[in-house]
Design a protein around this motif. Structure first.
Motif, mmCIF file in Angstrom:
data_model
loop_
_atom_site.group_PDB
_atom_site.id
_atom_site.type_symbol
_atom_site.label_atom_id
_atom_site.label_comp_id
_atom_site.label_asym_id
_atom_site.label_seq_id
_atom_site.Cartn_x
_atom_site.Cartn_y
_atom_site.Cartn_z
ATOM 1 N N MET A 330 -47.124 -12.059 1.036
ATOM 2 C CA MET A 330 -47.576 -11.413 2.269
ATOM 3 C C MET A 330 -47.461 -12.366 3.464
ATOM 4 O O MET A 330 -47.374 -11.916 4.602
ATOM 5 N N LEU A 331 -47.480 -13.671 3.204
ATOM 6 C CA LEU A 331 -47.208 -14.601 4.304
ATOM 7 C C LEU A 331 -45.791 -14.353 4.824
ATOM 8 O O LEU A 331 -45.530 -14.384 6.029
ATOM 9 N N LEU A 391 -59.262 -18.907 -1.162
ATOM 10 C CA LEU A 391 -59.729 -20.170 -0.602
ATOM 11 C C LEU A 391 -58.498 -21.001 -0.259
ATOM 12 O O LEU A 391 -57.679 -21.275 -1.128
ATOM 13 N N VAL A 392 -58.367 -21.352 0.999
ATOM 14 C CA VAL A 392 -57.177 -22.075 1.439
ATOM 15 C C VAL A 392 -57.547 -23.511 1.769
ATOM 16 O O VAL A 392 -58.488 -23.764 2.522
ATOM 17 N N ASN A 393 -56.798 -24.432 1.205
ATOM 18 C CA ASN A 393 -57.022 -25.848 1.488
ATOM 19 C C ASN A 393 -55.843 -26.386 2.298
ATOM 20 O O ASN A 393 -54.807 -26.729 1.736
ATOM 21 N N PRO A 394 -55.989 -26.455 3.619
ATOM 22 C CA PRO A 394 -54.846 -26.846 4.458
ATOM 23 C C PRO A 394 -54.464 -28.305 4.288
ATOM 24 O O PRO A 394 -53.389 -28.705 4.711
ATOM 25 N N LEU A 420 -50.496 -19.496 8.488
ATOM 26 C CA LEU A 420 -49.761 -18.224 8.465
ATOM 27 C C LEU A 420 -48.255 -18.440 8.646
ATOM 28 O O LEU A 420 -47.447 -17.742 8.037
ATOM 29 N N TYR A 421 -47.887 -19.434 9.473
ATOM 30 C CA TYR A 421 -46.452 -19.674 9.698
ATOM 31 C C TYR A 421 -45.807 -20.566 8.642
ATOM 32 O O TYR A 421 -44.636 -20.423 8.326
ATOM 33 N N LEU A 422 -46.573 -21.536 8.106
ATOM 34 C CA LEU A 422 -45.940 -22.567 7.274
ATOM 35 C C LEU A 422 -46.496 -22.674 5.856
ATOM 36 O O LEU A 422 -45.899 -23.326 5.015
ATOM 37 N N GLY A 423 -47.638 -22.035 5.616
ATOM 38 C CA GLY A 423 -48.322 -22.263 4.343
ATOM 39 C C GLY A 423 -47.600 -21.676 3.144
ATOM 40 O O GLY A 423 -46.750 -20.795 3.263
ATOM 41 N N LYS A 424 -47.942 -22.221 1.995
ATOM 42 C CA LYS A 424 -47.424 -21.718 0.722
ATOM 43 C C LYS A 424 -48.557 -21.802 -0.278
ATOM 44 O O LYS A 424 -49.293 -22.777 -0.282
ATOM 45 N N PHE A 425 -48.651 -20.832 -1.124
ATOM 46 C CA PHE A 425 -49.602 -20.936 -2.221
ATOM 47 C C PHE A 425 -48.881 -21.547 -3.395
ATOM 48 O O PHE A 425 -47.822 -21.077 -3.780
ATOM 49 N N ALA A 426 -49.449 -22.578 -3.963
ATOM 50 C CA ALA A 426 -48.726 -23.174 -5.071
ATOM 51 C C ALA A 426 -49.505 -23.199 -6.365
ATOM 52 O O ALA A 426 -48.942 -23.027 -7.424
#
Ligand code: GUN
Ligand code: FE
Length: 451
Positions: A330-331, A391-394, A420-426
Protein backbone atom coordinates in the motif's frame (compact mmCIF):
# COMPACT_ATOMS: atom_id res chain seq x y z
CA UNK A 1 -6.31 -11.20 28.03
CA UNK A 2 -5.13 -8.36 30.26
CA UNK A 3 -5.59 -4.71 29.48
CA UNK A 4 -2.75 -3.45 27.32
CA UNK A 5 -1.44 0.10 27.54
CA UNK A 6 0.97 1.58 24.99
CA UNK A 7 2.72 4.93 25.33
CA UNK A 8 4.23 6.97 22.52
CA UNK A 9 3.40 8.69 19.23
CA UNK A 10 0.16 7.84 17.44
CA UNK A 11 -0.41 8.88 13.83
CA UNK A 12 -3.85 8.58 12.28
CA UNK A 13 -6.54 10.31 10.20
CA UNK A 14 -9.52 11.90 11.91
CA UNK A 15 -11.47 12.65 8.74
CA UNK A 16 -10.99 13.55 5.08
CA UNK A 17 -10.42 17.15 6.13
CA UNK A 18 -8.07 16.23 8.94
CA UNK A 19 -6.14 13.49 7.18
CA UNK A 20 -3.03 13.33 9.38
CA UNK A 21 -3.21 13.86 13.10
CA UNK A 22 -0.05 13.34 15.14
CA UNK A 23 -0.54 12.61 18.83
CA UNK A 24 2.78 12.80 20.61
CA UNK A 25 3.20 11.42 24.12
CA UNK A 26 -0.14 9.73 24.23
CA UNK A 27 -1.28 6.54 25.85
CA UNK A 28 -3.68 4.12 24.22
CA UNK A 29 -5.50 1.44 26.21
CA UNK A 30 -6.71 -1.78 24.61
CA UNK A 31 -9.05 -4.23 26.29
CA UNK A 32 -10.34 -7.34 24.53
CA UNK A 33 -9.20 -5.93 21.17
CA UNK A 34 -11.07 -2.66 21.69
CA UNK A 35 -9.55 0.77 22.19
CA UNK A 36 -10.83 1.97 25.55
CA UNK A 37 -8.90 5.22 25.88
CA UNK A 38 -6.55 7.54 23.98
CA UNK A 39 -5.23 10.27 26.26
CA UNK A 40 -2.17 12.50 26.78
CA UNK A 41 0.51 10.90 28.93
CA UNK A 42 -0.21 13.43 31.69
CA UNK A 43 -3.37 11.44 32.45
CA UNK A 44 -1.46 8.22 33.04
CA UNK A 45 -1.74 7.94 36.82
CA UNK A 46 -5.41 8.83 36.71
CA UNK A 47 -5.97 6.20 33.99
CA UNK A 48 -4.07 3.55 35.93
CA UNK A 49 -6.28 4.13 38.96
CA UNK A 50 -9.42 4.13 36.85
CA UNK A 51 -8.60 1.01 34.79
CA UNK A 52 -6.54 -0.90 37.31
CA UNK A 53 -3.16 -1.32 35.59
CA UNK A 54 0.33 -0.81 36.99
CA UNK A 55 2.55 1.93 35.55
CA UNK A 56 5.38 -0.55 34.98
CA UNK A 57 3.08 -2.55 32.68
CA UNK A 58 2.89 0.37 30.24
CA UNK A 59 4.68 -0.49 26.98
CA UNK A 60 6.72 2.46 25.72
CA UNK A 61 7.28 2.54 21.94
CA UNK A 62 10.14 5.05 22.20
CA UNK A 63 11.21 6.44 18.84
CA UNK A 64 8.57 4.48 16.93
CA UNK A 65 5.07 5.46 15.95
CA UNK A 66 1.84 3.53 15.77
CA UNK A 67 -0.47 3.99 12.83
CA UNK A 68 -3.63 2.18 11.72
CA UNK A 69 -3.03 -0.84 9.50
CA UNK A 70 -3.36 -0.23 5.78
CA UNK A 71 -6.64 -1.13 4.06
CA UNK A 72 -6.21 -2.49 0.52
CA UNK A 73 -9.67 -2.24 -1.02
CA UNK A 74 -8.86 -4.14 -4.23
CA UNK A 75 -6.46 -7.04 -4.68
CA UNK A 76 -6.58 -10.27 -6.70
CA UNK A 77 -5.02 -12.92 -4.46
CA UNK A 78 -4.35 -15.54 -7.20
CA UNK A 79 -2.61 -13.00 -9.41
CA UNK A 80 0.12 -12.60 -6.80
CA UNK A 81 1.90 -15.57 -8.40
CA UNK A 82 2.81 -13.47 -11.43
CA UNK A 83 3.18 -10.04 -9.83
CA UNK A 84 5.95 -8.04 -11.40
CA UNK A 85 5.67 -9.81 -14.76
CA UNK A 86 3.22 -9.86 -17.65
CA UNK A 87 2.59 -6.17 -17.99
CA UNK A 88 2.19 -4.09 -21.09
CA UNK A 89 -0.91 -5.52 -22.75
CA UNK A 90 -4.22 -3.67 -22.56
CA UNK A 91 -6.73 -5.07 -20.09
CA UNK A 92 -8.79 -7.45 -22.24
CA UNK A 93 -5.76 -9.02 -23.92
CA UNK A 94 -3.93 -9.13 -20.59
CA UNK A 95 -6.81 -11.06 -19.05
CA UNK A 96 -6.88 -13.57 -21.91
CA UNK A 97 -3.17 -14.08 -22.22
CA UNK A 98 -1.99 -14.03 -18.61
CA UNK A 99 -4.75 -13.85 -16.04
CA UNK A 100 -7.28 -16.50 -16.99
CA UNK A 101 -4.70 -19.29 -17.54
CA UNK A 102 -3.16 -18.60 -14.11
CA UNK A 103 -6.47 -18.25 -12.27
CA UNK A 104 -7.65 -21.55 -13.84
CA UNK A 105 -4.83 -23.31 -11.94
CA UNK A 106 -6.54 -22.54 -8.63
CA UNK A 107 -8.72 -25.51 -9.33
CA UNK A 108 -5.80 -27.34 -7.72
CA UNK A 109 -6.24 -26.85 -3.98
CA UNK A 110 -2.62 -27.58 -3.18
CA UNK A 111 -1.39 -24.94 -5.61
CA UNK A 112 -3.99 -22.49 -4.26
CA UNK A 113 -3.04 -23.15 -0.64
CA UNK A 114 0.60 -22.42 -1.29
CA UNK A 115 -0.10 -19.25 -3.28
CA UNK A 116 -2.64 -17.93 -0.80
CA UNK A 117 -0.27 -18.43 2.14
CA UNK A 118 2.26 -16.36 0.27
CA UNK A 119 -0.06 -13.50 -0.62
CA UNK A 120 -1.52 -13.19 2.88
CA UNK A 121 1.95 -13.31 4.40
CA UNK A 122 3.29 -10.79 1.92
CA UNK A 123 0.48 -8.27 2.30
CA UNK A 124 0.71 -8.46 6.10
CA UNK A 125 4.43 -7.96 5.82
CA UNK A 126 3.64 -4.76 3.95
CA UNK A 127 1.35 -3.50 6.69
CA UNK A 128 -1.97 -4.44 5.08
CA UNK A 129 -4.08 -5.54 8.03
CA UNK A 130 -7.29 -5.41 5.98
CA UNK A 131 -7.77 -6.51 2.37
CA UNK A 132 -10.68 -6.99 0.02
CA UNK A 133 -9.68 -9.97 -2.11
CA UNK A 134 -10.89 -11.35 -5.40
CA UNK A 135 -10.12 -15.09 -5.37
CA UNK A 136 -11.08 -17.23 -8.42
CA UNK A 137 -14.24 -19.02 -9.57
CA UNK A 138 -13.26 -22.08 -7.46
CA UNK A 139 -15.24 -22.33 -4.25
CA UNK A 140 -12.90 -24.62 -2.29
CA UNK A 141 -9.82 -22.54 -3.06
CA UNK A 142 -11.71 -19.35 -2.20
CA UNK A 143 -12.64 -20.87 1.16
CA UNK A 144 -8.99 -21.78 1.68
CA UNK A 145 -8.07 -18.11 1.24
CA UNK A 146 -10.59 -17.18 3.93
CA UNK A 147 -9.10 -19.80 6.27
CA UNK A 148 -5.55 -18.58 5.66
CA UNK A 149 -6.44 -14.92 6.26
CA UNK A 150 -8.20 -15.94 9.49
CA UNK A 151 -5.24 -18.05 10.56
CA UNK A 152 -2.80 -15.16 10.16
CA UNK A 153 -5.15 -12.63 11.72
CA UNK A 154 -5.68 -10.52 8.62
CA UNK A 155 -9.07 -8.88 8.34
CA UNK A 156 -10.34 -9.83 4.90
CA UNK A 157 -13.27 -9.66 2.56
CA UNK A 158 -13.07 -12.74 0.35
CA UNK A 159 -14.82 -12.95 -2.99
CA UNK A 160 -15.42 -16.13 -4.93
CA UNK A 161 -15.30 -14.69 -8.46
CA UNK A 162 -18.33 -15.11 -10.76
CA UNK A 163 -17.98 -15.49 -14.54
CA UNK A 164 -20.60 -17.11 -16.80
CA UNK A 165 -19.92 -15.54 -20.19
CA UNK A 166 -17.29 -14.20 -22.60
CA UNK A 167 -14.70 -16.28 -20.82
CA UNK A 168 -12.44 -19.12 -22.02
CA UNK A 169 -13.79 -22.69 -21.97
CA UNK A 170 -11.24 -23.68 -19.34
CA UNK A 171 -12.28 -20.87 -16.96
CA UNK A 172 -16.03 -20.30 -16.92
CA UNK A 173 -19.11 -21.40 -14.96
CA UNK A 174 -22.74 -21.96 -15.82
CA UNK A 175 -25.07 -19.38 -14.33
CA UNK A 176 -26.61 -21.99 -12.09
CA UNK A 177 -23.30 -23.33 -10.78
CA UNK A 178 -22.01 -19.85 -10.25
CA UNK A 179 -24.94 -19.02 -7.96
CA UNK A 180 -24.96 -22.37 -6.18
CA UNK A 181 -21.24 -22.29 -5.51
CA UNK A 182 -21.42 -18.71 -4.30
CA UNK A 183 -24.16 -19.53 -1.83
CA UNK A 184 -22.19 -22.55 -0.61
CA UNK A 185 -19.11 -20.34 -0.21
CA UNK A 186 -21.02 -17.66 1.70
CA UNK A 187 -22.44 -20.22 4.12
CA UNK A 188 -19.04 -21.85 4.66
CA UNK A 189 -17.31 -18.55 5.42
CA UNK A 190 -20.12 -17.46 7.71
CA UNK A 191 -19.96 -20.76 9.56
CA UNK A 192 -16.29 -20.12 10.34
CA UNK A 193 -17.72 -17.58 12.74
CA UNK A 194 -14.55 -15.53 12.60
CA UNK A 195 -15.14 -11.78 12.92
CA UNK A 196 -12.13 -11.06 10.73
CA UNK A 197 -13.39 -12.72 7.53
CA UNK A 198 -16.45 -11.74 5.50
CA UNK A 199 -17.64 -13.08 2.16
CA UNK A 200 -18.07 -10.44 -0.54
CA UNK A 201 -20.19 -10.93 -3.65
CA UNK A 202 -17.82 -10.65 -6.62
CA UNK A 203 -19.10 -10.53 -10.21
CA UNK A 204 -15.79 -10.11 -12.06
CA UNK A 205 -17.08 -7.34 -14.37
CA UNK A 206 -20.03 -6.84 -16.70
CA UNK A 207 -18.12 -8.36 -19.62
CA UNK A 208 -17.91 -11.78 -18.01
CA UNK A 209 -21.38 -11.90 -16.42
CA UNK A 210 -24.87 -12.25 -17.86
CA UNK A 211 -27.62 -9.96 -16.61
CA UNK A 212 -29.28 -12.98 -15.05
CA UNK A 213 -26.17 -13.82 -13.06
CA UNK A 214 -25.64 -10.24 -11.91
CA UNK A 215 -29.26 -9.94 -10.78
CA UNK A 216 -29.09 -13.19 -8.85
CA UNK A 217 -25.84 -12.13 -7.23
CA UNK A 218 -27.43 -8.87 -6.11
CA UNK A 219 -30.22 -10.95 -4.54
CA UNK A 220 -27.67 -13.07 -2.71
CA UNK A 221 -25.94 -9.94 -1.39
CA UNK A 222 -29.27 -8.73 -0.07
CA UNK A 223 -30.29 -12.09 1.38
CA UNK A 224 -27.06 -12.47 3.32
CA UNK A 225 -26.49 -8.74 3.92
CA UNK A 226 -23.12 -8.71 2.19
CA UNK A 227 -20.81 -6.24 0.47
CA UNK A 228 -20.25 -6.40 -3.30
CA UNK A 229 -17.15 -5.73 -5.40
CA UNK A 230 -16.49 -5.49 -9.12
CA UNK A 231 -14.67 -3.44 -11.77
CA UNK A 232 -16.02 -0.36 -13.53
CA UNK A 233 -14.81 1.95 -16.34
CA UNK A 234 -11.20 0.79 -16.24
CA UNK A 235 -10.22 0.65 -19.89
CA UNK A 236 -11.59 2.10 -23.13
CA UNK A 237 -11.72 -1.27 -24.92
CA UNK A 238 -13.61 -2.75 -21.97
CA UNK A 239 -16.12 0.12 -21.98
CA UNK A 240 -16.72 -0.27 -25.74
CA UNK A 241 -17.36 -3.99 -25.24
CA UNK A 242 -19.83 -3.37 -22.40
CA UNK A 243 -21.70 -0.95 -24.69
CA UNK A 244 -21.83 -3.61 -27.37
CA UNK A 245 -22.96 -6.36 -24.97
CA UNK A 246 -25.57 -4.23 -23.18
CA UNK A 247 -26.82 -1.64 -25.72
CA UNK A 248 -30.05 -1.14 -23.77
CA UNK A 249 -28.19 0.72 -20.98
CA UNK A 250 -27.00 4.30 -21.25
CA UNK A 251 -23.80 3.68 -19.30
CA UNK A 252 -21.61 0.99 -17.79
CA UNK A 253 -22.67 2.00 -14.25
CA UNK A 254 -26.30 1.66 -15.30
CA UNK A 255 -25.76 -2.01 -16.16
CA UNK A 256 -24.82 -2.63 -12.53
CA UNK A 257 -27.54 -0.34 -11.23
CA UNK A 258 -30.23 -2.16 -13.23
CA UNK A 259 -29.09 -5.44 -11.70
CA UNK A 260 -29.21 -4.09 -8.14
CA UNK A 261 -25.46 -4.28 -7.68
CA UNK A 262 -24.95 -0.66 -6.60
CA UNK A 263 -25.38 -0.39 -2.84
CA UNK A 264 -23.69 1.57 -0.07
CA UNK A 265 -21.48 -1.50 0.43
CA UNK A 266 -20.35 -1.81 -3.18
CA UNK A 267 -16.67 -1.35 -4.03
CA UNK A 268 -15.93 -0.39 -7.63
CA UNK A 269 -12.34 -0.68 -8.80
CA UNK A 270 -10.73 1.85 -11.16
CA UNK A 271 -13.60 4.11 -12.32
CA UNK A 272 -11.24 6.10 -14.54
CA UNK A 273 -13.73 6.98 -17.26
CA UNK A 274 -16.90 7.78 -15.28
CA UNK A 275 -19.13 10.38 -16.94
CA UNK A 276 -20.97 12.95 -14.85
CA UNK A 277 -24.12 10.83 -14.61
CA UNK A 278 -22.14 7.83 -13.45
CA UNK A 279 -20.37 9.91 -10.79
CA UNK A 280 -23.76 11.05 -9.53
CA UNK A 281 -25.05 7.47 -9.60
CA UNK A 282 -22.14 6.27 -7.46
CA UNK A 283 -22.57 9.16 -5.05
CA UNK A 284 -26.30 8.76 -4.66
CA UNK A 285 -26.02 4.99 -4.10
CA UNK A 286 -23.20 5.46 -1.59
CA UNK A 287 -20.82 3.22 -3.55
CA UNK A 288 -17.09 3.31 -2.87
CA UNK A 289 -14.29 3.55 -5.42
CA UNK A 290 -10.98 1.73 -5.17
CA UNK A 291 -8.33 3.80 -6.92
CA UNK A 292 -5.63 1.49 -8.31
CA UNK A 293 -2.98 3.84 -9.66
CA UNK A 294 -0.18 1.27 -10.05
CA UNK A 295 -2.43 -0.92 -12.17
CA UNK A 296 -3.77 2.04 -14.14
CA UNK A 297 -0.20 2.95 -15.10
CA UNK A 298 1.06 -0.61 -15.61
CA UNK A 299 -1.77 -1.71 -17.91
CA UNK A 300 -1.83 1.79 -19.40
CA UNK A 301 -5.51 2.04 -18.60
CA UNK A 302 -5.51 5.78 -17.87
CA UNK A 303 -5.13 8.38 -15.11
CA UNK A 304 -7.98 8.80 -12.65
CA UNK A 305 -9.02 12.29 -11.60
CA UNK A 306 -9.17 11.42 -7.91
CA UNK A 307 -9.72 15.00 -6.78
CA UNK A 308 -12.86 15.23 -8.91
CA UNK A 309 -14.40 12.21 -7.18
CA UNK A 310 -13.47 13.58 -3.75
CA UNK A 311 -14.96 16.98 -4.61
CA UNK A 312 -18.19 15.30 -5.71
CA UNK A 313 -18.47 13.38 -2.44
CA UNK A 314 -17.89 9.92 -3.81
CA UNK A 315 -16.28 7.62 -1.22
CA UNK A 316 -12.75 6.81 -2.36
CA UNK A 317 -9.93 4.55 -1.19
CA UNK A 318 -6.75 2.94 -2.50
CA UNK A 319 -6.11 -0.55 -3.85
CA UNK A 320 -3.05 -2.37 -5.15
CA UNK A 321 -4.96 -4.37 -7.79
CA UNK A 322 -2.27 -7.02 -7.71
CA UNK A 323 -1.23 -7.99 -10.31
CA UNK A 324 -2.49 -5.38 -12.74
CA UNK A 325 -0.56 -3.37 -10.16
CA UNK A 326 2.87 -4.89 -9.66
CA UNK A 327 3.28 -4.10 -5.97
CA UNK A 328 1.37 -5.69 -3.09
CA UNK A 329 2.45 -2.73 -0.94
CA UNK A 330 0.00 0.00 0.00
CA UNK A 331 3.01 2.30 0.35
CA UNK A 332 3.47 1.67 -3.38
CA UNK A 333 -0.19 2.54 -3.96
CA UNK A 334 0.20 5.78 -2.03
CA UNK A 335 3.26 6.77 -4.03
CA UNK A 336 1.78 6.01 -7.43
CA UNK A 337 -1.47 7.74 -6.46
CA UNK A 338 0.46 10.89 -5.56
CA UNK A 339 2.16 10.78 -8.98
CA UNK A 340 -1.16 10.16 -10.76
CA UNK A 341 -2.71 13.12 -9.00
CA UNK A 342 0.32 15.29 -9.77
CA UNK A 343 -0.05 14.35 -13.45
CA UNK A 344 -3.62 15.66 -13.26
CA UNK A 345 -2.40 18.93 -11.78
CA UNK A 346 0.29 19.27 -14.46
CA UNK A 347 -2.28 18.74 -17.19
CA UNK A 348 -5.22 20.67 -15.79
CA UNK A 349 -3.53 23.66 -14.10
CA UNK A 350 -6.15 26.40 -13.50
CA UNK A 351 -5.87 26.10 -9.74
CA UNK A 352 -6.33 22.32 -9.75
CA UNK A 353 -5.07 20.93 -6.45
CA UNK A 354 -3.55 17.46 -6.50
CA UNK A 355 -4.24 15.01 -3.67
CA UNK A 356 -1.25 15.18 -1.31
CA UNK A 357 0.51 12.58 0.84
CA UNK A 358 -1.58 13.36 3.92
CA UNK A 359 -4.80 12.79 2.03
CA UNK A 360 -3.34 9.59 0.59
CA UNK A 361 -2.56 8.44 4.13
CA UNK A 362 -6.22 9.05 4.98
CA UNK A 363 -7.39 7.14 1.89
CA UNK A 364 -5.10 4.19 2.67
CA UNK A 365 -6.49 3.87 6.21
CA UNK A 366 -9.74 5.56 7.28
CA UNK A 367 -10.93 6.11 3.69
CA UNK A 368 -10.52 2.39 3.01
CA UNK A 369 -12.45 1.50 6.14
CA UNK A 370 -15.34 3.69 4.98
CA UNK A 371 -15.41 2.13 1.53
CA UNK A 372 -15.58 -1.34 3.11
CA UNK A 373 -18.24 -0.24 5.62
CA UNK A 374 -15.80 -0.85 8.49
CA UNK A 375 -15.60 2.74 9.71
CA UNK A 376 -16.97 1.80 13.11
CA UNK A 377 -14.41 -1.01 13.49
CA UNK A 378 -11.07 0.14 12.10
CA UNK A 379 -9.27 2.92 10.21
CA UNK A 380 -8.08 5.09 13.09
CA UNK A 381 -7.57 5.18 16.85
CA UNK A 382 -11.01 6.19 17.98
CA UNK A 383 -12.24 4.84 21.30
CA UNK A 384 -14.57 1.90 20.69
CA UNK A 385 -12.85 0.68 17.53
CA UNK A 386 -10.78 -2.49 17.27
CA UNK A 387 -7.09 -1.98 17.87
CA UNK A 388 -5.70 -2.60 14.38
CA UNK A 389 -2.29 -1.04 14.08
CA UNK A 390 1.21 -1.25 12.74
CA UNK A 391 4.26 -0.14 14.64
CA UNK A 392 6.80 1.71 12.54
CA UNK A 393 10.39 2.15 13.62
CA UNK A 394 11.91 4.87 11.42
CA UNK A 395 15.34 4.46 12.93
CA UNK A 396 15.68 0.70 12.61
CA UNK A 397 19.07 -0.60 11.53
CA UNK A 398 19.33 -0.31 7.74
CA UNK A 399 16.35 1.98 7.53
CA UNK A 400 16.01 3.18 3.93
CA UNK A 401 15.99 6.78 5.06
CA UNK A 402 17.73 8.98 7.62
CA UNK A 403 16.00 10.96 10.31
CA UNK A 404 17.60 14.27 11.17
CA UNK A 405 16.64 15.16 14.68
CA UNK A 406 19.48 17.51 15.60
CA UNK A 407 21.25 18.72 12.48
CA UNK A 408 18.24 19.30 10.33
CA UNK A 409 15.43 18.85 12.81
CA UNK A 410 12.83 16.69 11.12
CA UNK A 411 9.40 17.12 12.62
CA UNK A 412 7.34 13.99 13.25
CA UNK A 413 5.28 14.94 10.22
CA UNK A 414 8.51 14.95 8.17
CA UNK A 415 9.34 11.50 9.50
CA UNK A 416 5.88 10.20 8.58
CA UNK A 417 6.25 11.74 5.13
CA UNK A 418 9.66 10.10 4.70
CA UNK A 419 8.14 6.81 5.73
CA UNK A 420 5.31 7.15 3.19
CA UNK A 421 7.73 8.05 0.38
CA UNK A 422 10.75 5.91 1.26
CA UNK A 423 9.82 3.33 3.88
CA UNK A 424 9.81 -0.42 3.48
CA UNK A 425 8.50 -3.09 5.75
CA UNK A 426 11.06 -5.77 6.15
CA UNK A 427 10.47 -7.84 9.21
CA UNK A 428 7.26 -8.66 10.88
CA UNK A 429 6.66 -9.89 14.35
CA UNK A 430 4.50 -12.81 13.38
CA UNK A 431 3.53 -14.09 16.81
CA UNK A 432 0.39 -15.78 15.60
CA UNK A 433 -1.26 -15.31 18.92
CA UNK A 434 -0.45 -11.65 18.93
CA UNK A 435 -1.71 -11.27 15.39
CA UNK A 436 -4.94 -13.01 16.19
CA UNK A 437 -5.50 -11.25 19.43
CA UNK A 438 -4.47 -7.74 18.62
CA UNK A 439 -4.25 -7.52 14.87
CA UNK A 440 -1.10 -5.62 15.73
CA UNK A 441 1.96 -5.98 13.63
CA UNK A 442 5.33 -4.81 14.66
CA UNK A 443 7.42 -3.76 11.70
CA UNK A 444 11.02 -2.70 11.37
CA UNK A 445 12.05 -0.67 8.40
CA UNK A 446 15.15 -1.94 6.70
CA UNK A 447 16.43 -2.01 3.17
CA UNK A 448 17.57 -5.60 3.27
CA UNK A 449 14.37 -7.26 2.18
CA UNK A 450 12.21 -6.46 -0.80
CA UNK A 451 8.54 -5.69 -0.73
N1 GUN B 1 -11.35 -6.49 -14.99
C1 GUN B 1 -11.85 -7.74 -14.95
N2 GUN B 1 -10.98 -8.59 -14.36
C2 GUN B 1 -9.93 -7.85 -14.01
C3 GUN B 1 -8.70 -8.17 -13.36
O1 GUN B 1 -8.41 -9.31 -12.97
N3 GUN B 1 -7.85 -7.13 -13.16
C4 GUN B 1 -8.12 -5.88 -13.57
N4 GUN B 1 -7.23 -4.91 -13.35
N5 GUN B 1 -9.25 -5.56 -14.20
C5 GUN B 1 -10.15 -6.54 -14.41
FE1 FE C 1 -8.84 -5.67 -10.39
Amino acid sequence: MPLRVIQGTLVHAQSANQPLQILENNVIGVDKNKIIFVEPVECLSELSAQHGFELDEVHNINGCFLMPGFVDTHIHAPQYVYTGTAMGLPLLEWLDKYTFPVEAKFDDLKFATDAYHKVVHRTLKNGTTTASYFATIHKEASLKLAEIAAKFGQRAFIGKVNMDSNSPDFYVETTENSIQDTEWFIKQVQSMNNPLVTPIVTPRFAVSCTLELMKKLAELAEKYNLPIQTHLDENEGEIALVKELFPQFSSYANVYRACGLLTNRTVLAHCIYLDDDEIETLRSHGCGVSHCACSNFSLKSGVLDLRKLMTRDVKVSLGTDVSGGYTPSMLGSIRQSVIASNVQECQQRNGYRSVDFKEMFYLATLGGSKVLGLQNKIGNFEVGKDFDAILVNPEAANSPFDVFHSTYSDTIEDVVQKFLYLGKFASLNFGEKQAKTYNWYSCDLTDTNGE
